[in-house]
Write a protein that holds these residues in place. Sequence first.
Motif: not given
Length: 126
Positions: A46-48, A60-63, A108, A110
């Motif tokens: 997954e993208e970070v 940035y990814a939400d996480s 997010n 991609k």
Amino acid sequence: QVQLVESGGSSVQAGGSLRLSCAASASIYDNLYMGWFRQRPGKEREEVAFIGTHSERTYYADSVKGRFTVSQDIAKNTVSLQMNSLKPDDTAIYYCAAVYNLALVGGNPKAQARYWGQGTQVTVSS
């Protein structure tokens, strides 16, 4: 062919910090974006976080928003990922990548990568 070499992966307790670095064999300015993916155990890659090499805009990814910071040093051809307030769920292999296409989907990133590093392990214990 651009070679990417990550470093800085380690084991850390929850709440701690780590800084990952990625050294490129050629100018990172030749790529539109540089950044980081990760693959958590049992999950897809997954993208970070990413940075536009010309714009210096970050994605940035939400996480990881508010906890991770991506940066670049054009002169040294390096990209870094500062990771704070680490959680056990951040445990993953982190991959540096040179990205030629990036879009925001639901806020997010991609990304499509042209070159990859070999990965560095980050383990966060509770």
